[in-house]
Design an enzyme around this catalytic site. Structure first.
Site, PDB file in Angstrom:
ATOM      1  N   CYS A 151     130.397 -71.011 -13.854  1.00  0.00           N
ATOM      2  CA  CYS A 151     129.610 -72.208 -13.551  1.00  0.00           C
ATOM      3  C   CYS A 151     128.582 -71.849 -12.479  1.00  0.00           C
ATOM      4  O   CYS A 151     128.917 -71.240 -11.466  1.00  0.00           O
ATOM      5  CB  CYS A 151     130.537 -73.304 -13.042  1.00  0.00           C
ATOM      6  SG  CYS A 151     129.665 -74.719 -12.374  1.00  0.00           S
TER       7      CYS A 151
ATOM      8  N   HIS B 195     132.598 -86.843 -29.170  1.00  0.00           N
ATOM      9  CA  HIS B 195     133.511 -85.697 -29.186  1.00  0.00           C
ATOM     10  C   HIS B 195     132.857 -84.451 -28.580  1.00  0.00           C
ATOM     11  O   HIS B 195     133.317 -83.331 -28.828  1.00  0.00           O
ATOM     12  CB  HIS B 195     133.989 -85.413 -30.616  1.00  0.00           C
ATOM     13  CG  HIS B 195     134.964 -86.446 -31.103  1.00  0.00           C
ATOM     14  ND1 HIS B 195     135.306 -86.602 -32.422  1.00  0.00           N
ATOM     15  CD2 HIS B 195     135.669 -87.400 -30.443  1.00  0.00           C
ATOM     16  CE1 HIS B 195     136.184 -87.595 -32.551  1.00  0.00           C
ATOM     17  NE2 HIS B 195     136.411 -88.099 -31.363  1.00  0.00           N
TER      18      HIS B 195
ATOM     19  N   THR C   6     132.568 -90.611 -42.618  1.00  0.00           N
ATOM     20  CA  THR C   6     133.742 -90.447 -41.753  1.00  0.00           C
ATOM     21  C   THR C   6     134.999 -90.944 -42.452  1.00  0.00           C
ATOM     22  O   THR C   6     134.966 -91.958 -43.149  1.00  0.00           O
ATOM     23  CB  THR C   6     133.564 -91.155 -40.384  1.00  0.00           C
ATOM     24  OG1 THR C   6     134.785 -91.026 -39.642  1.00  0.00           O
ATOM     25  CG2 THR C   6     133.193 -92.612 -40.502  1.00  0.00           C
ATOM     26  N   SER C   7     136.095 -90.210 -42.238  1.00  0.00           N
ATOM     27  CA  SER C   7     137.356 -90.588 -42.882  1.00  0.00           C
ATOM     28  C   SER C   7     137.977 -91.800 -42.188  1.00  0.00           C
ATOM     29  O   SER C   7     138.878 -92.421 -42.728  1.00  0.00           O
ATOM     30  CB  SER C   7     138.338 -89.409 -42.834  1.00  0.00           C
ATOM     31  OG  SER C   7     138.584 -89.049 -41.491  1.00  0.00           O
TER      32      SER C   7
ATOM     33  N   ASN D 189     129.841 -93.150 -48.131  1.00  0.00           N
ATOM     34  CA  ASN D 189     130.870 -92.117 -48.177  1.00  0.00           C
ATOM     35  C   ASN D 189     131.082 -91.780 -49.645  1.00  0.00           C
ATOM     36  O   ASN D 189     130.923 -92.639 -50.514  1.00  0.00           O
ATOM     37  CB  ASN D 189     132.181 -92.648 -47.559  1.00  0.00           C
ATOM     38  CG  ASN D 189     133.156 -91.530 -47.216  1.00  0.00           C
ATOM     39  OD1 ASN D 189     133.401 -90.628 -48.011  1.00  0.00           O
ATOM     40  ND2 ASN D 189     133.717 -91.589 -46.025  1.00  0.00           N
TER      41      ASN D 189
ATOM     42  N   CYS E  14     132.076 -77.039 -16.899  1.00  0.00           N
ATOM     43  CA  CYS E  14     132.902 -76.390 -15.875  1.00  0.00           C
ATOM     44  C   CYS E  14     134.240 -77.122 -15.771  1.00  0.00           C
ATOM     45  O   CYS E  14     134.275 -78.345 -15.612  1.00  0.00           O
ATOM     46  CB  CYS E  14     132.181 -76.398 -14.536  1.00  0.00           C
ATOM     47  SG  CYS E  14     133.213 -75.709 -13.216  1.00  0.00           S
TER      48      CYS E  14
ATOM     49  N   GLN F  94     130.696 -88.495 -34.172  1.00  0.00           N
ATOM     50  CA  GLN F  94     131.918 -87.748 -33.877  1.00  0.00           C
ATOM     51  C   GLN F  94     131.628 -86.260 -34.016  1.00  0.00           C
ATOM     52  O   GLN F  94     132.461 -85.432 -33.681  1.00  0.00           O
ATOM     53  CB  GLN F  94     133.018 -88.114 -34.879  1.00  0.00           C
ATOM     54  CG  GLN F  94     133.421 -89.572 -34.835  1.00  0.00           C
ATOM     55  CD  GLN F  94     134.218 -89.933 -36.077  1.00  0.00           C
ATOM     56  OE1 GLN F  94     135.422 -89.745 -36.141  1.00  0.00           O
ATOM     57  NE2 GLN F  94     133.545 -90.465 -37.073  1.00  0.00           N
ATOM     58  N   ASN F  95     130.453 -85.944 -34.553  1.00  0.00           N
ATOM     59  CA  ASN F  95     130.148 -84.537 -34.829  1.00  0.00           C
ATOM     60  C   ASN F  95     129.772 -83.794 -33.559  1.00  0.00           C
ATOM     61  O   ASN F  95     129.197 -84.358 -32.635  1.00  0.00           O
ATOM     62  CB  ASN F  95     129.006 -84.440 -35.847  1.00  0.00           C
ATOM     63  CG  ASN F  95     129.438 -84.961 -37.204  1.00  0.00           C
ATOM     64  OD1 ASN F  95     130.636 -85.125 -37.424  1.00  0.00           O
ATOM     65  ND2 ASN F  95     128.501 -85.220 -38.077  1.00  0.00           N
TER      66      ASN F  95
ATOM     67  N   CYS G 176     134.270 -78.407 -11.703  1.00  0.00           N
ATOM     68  CA  CYS G 176     133.399 -79.470 -11.162  1.00  0.00           C
ATOM     69  C   CYS G 176     132.774 -80.338 -12.257  1.00  0.00           C
ATOM     70  O   CYS G 176     132.099 -81.316 -11.945  1.00  0.00           O
ATOM     71  CB  CYS G 176     132.306 -78.876 -10.270  1.00  0.00           C
ATOM     72  SG  CYS G 176     130.998 -78.039 -11.181  1.00  0.00           S
TER      73      CYS G 176
END
Ligand code: NAD
Length: 273
Positions: free
Chosen positions: A169, A119, A210-211, A235, A127, A101-102, A130
């Protein structure tokens, strides 16, 4: 730890799913928790394009401070023992991919080659017209920090200003934007499909830092679990994912993964060396 090492050595396909916590020991603050980015920059104003556009109208200096703080933290960060351990697990062909997710590039710097970034990536621009991608790399990010005070675009809207900052672009001359997923935006379909396929075909998933509350990303460990994979959560706190974990190791990701890899290396040598 011992059981997790055995699981990793037994696994036909181990996959990692990572979040902001894996990069915390590299100096990149997590989004939640004390000292997190959102303490200083509330997500309603800084975590989405609409909020940022509004903030830009009333306080452009604060938007620039936000961009500068984030980019400088990313530029200074180096992979920690958790990123390096994943890189070495990949080299040993135990780990087949990392779903992250980083938006930092510490997995790549830590030696991982198959990194699925659901993510997006802060060092890429995309762009808006496009969809062409441009890799900016660390040098490109440094130039952005230097250009934050550029004269051009002082009185334009936020997206137009971002376009000036990132350049046009090369394919169609369209406006570029960061290739990251802001709040309320859709995930990139190709990365998401790959992530789902990896989750559904692995037999062990390392879920690190991760939460488990950001959706749809947090579905990934559930998909792996449903497909029969063992879930290993690393964690320093409990999370909504803890209840589906086969094993939990509570502690900082870097320290824990460093120890785990040393143990795995010693067992690997003893049993197959
Ligand atoms: P989060 O901020 O919601 O949660 C962080 C999790 O990591 C928590 O469960 C916390 O207990 C744990 N944690 C904190 N420090 C740790 C450590 N040293 N070792 C092990 N665990 C630790 O993060 P999230 O679940 O990834 O969701 C936030 C979203 O923000 C993600 O979508 C991500 O894109 C983005 N984000 C990315 C970065 C980055 O790229 N490094 C940094 C901040 C936020």
């Amino acid at each position: 730890m011992d059981q997790v090492v055995r699981g990793l050595l037994r696994a036909k396909k181990a996959v990692a799913f990572t979040g902001a916590g894996i990069s915390a020991e590299s100096g990149i603050p997590t989004f939640r928790g004390e000292g997190g980015v959102w303490d200083k920059y509330p997500p309603s104003r800084f975590g989405n394009l609409l909020g940022l556009s509004w903030e830009w109208l009333v306080n452009p200096g604060r938007v620039k401070d936000f961009i500068k703080d984030v980019l400088e933290a990313f530029l200074q960060a180096q992979p920690n023992p958790a990123h390096l351990a994943l890189g070495r697990l990949e080299a040993l062909r135990i780990l087949k991919s990392v779903i992250t997710q980083n938006i930092d590039n510490l997995h790549e710097k830590g030696g991982c080659h198959k990194v699925i970034k659901i993510h997006g990536s802060l060092d890429r621009a995309r762009c808006s017209r496009c969809g062409a991608l441009r890799l900016m790399g660390d040098q490109g990010l440094r130039e952005i920090v230097q250009n934050l005070e550029m004269r051009k675009g002082r009185r334009v809207g936020f997206l137009k200003w971002l376009g000036y900052l990132l350049g046009e672009c090369e394919s169609c001359g369209g406006r570029m934007r960061p290739d990251i997923v802001f709040f309320y935006e859709a995930l990139p379909m190709d990365a998401w499909s790959q992530a789902m396929a990896e989750a559904q075909s692995c037999d062990l998933m390392l879920v690190i830092g991760t939460s488990g509350i950001v959706y749809p990303a947090a579905q990934i460990p559930f998909l792996a679990k449903r497909a029969g994979a063992e879930i290993v959560e690393i964690n320093q706190d409990v999370s909504p994912l803890s209840r589906i974990a086969t094993y939990r190791i509570e502690g900082p990701a870097g320290e824990t993964m460093g120890k785990l890899f040393s143990l795995l290396e010693s067992k690997n040598f003893r049993e197959w060396g």
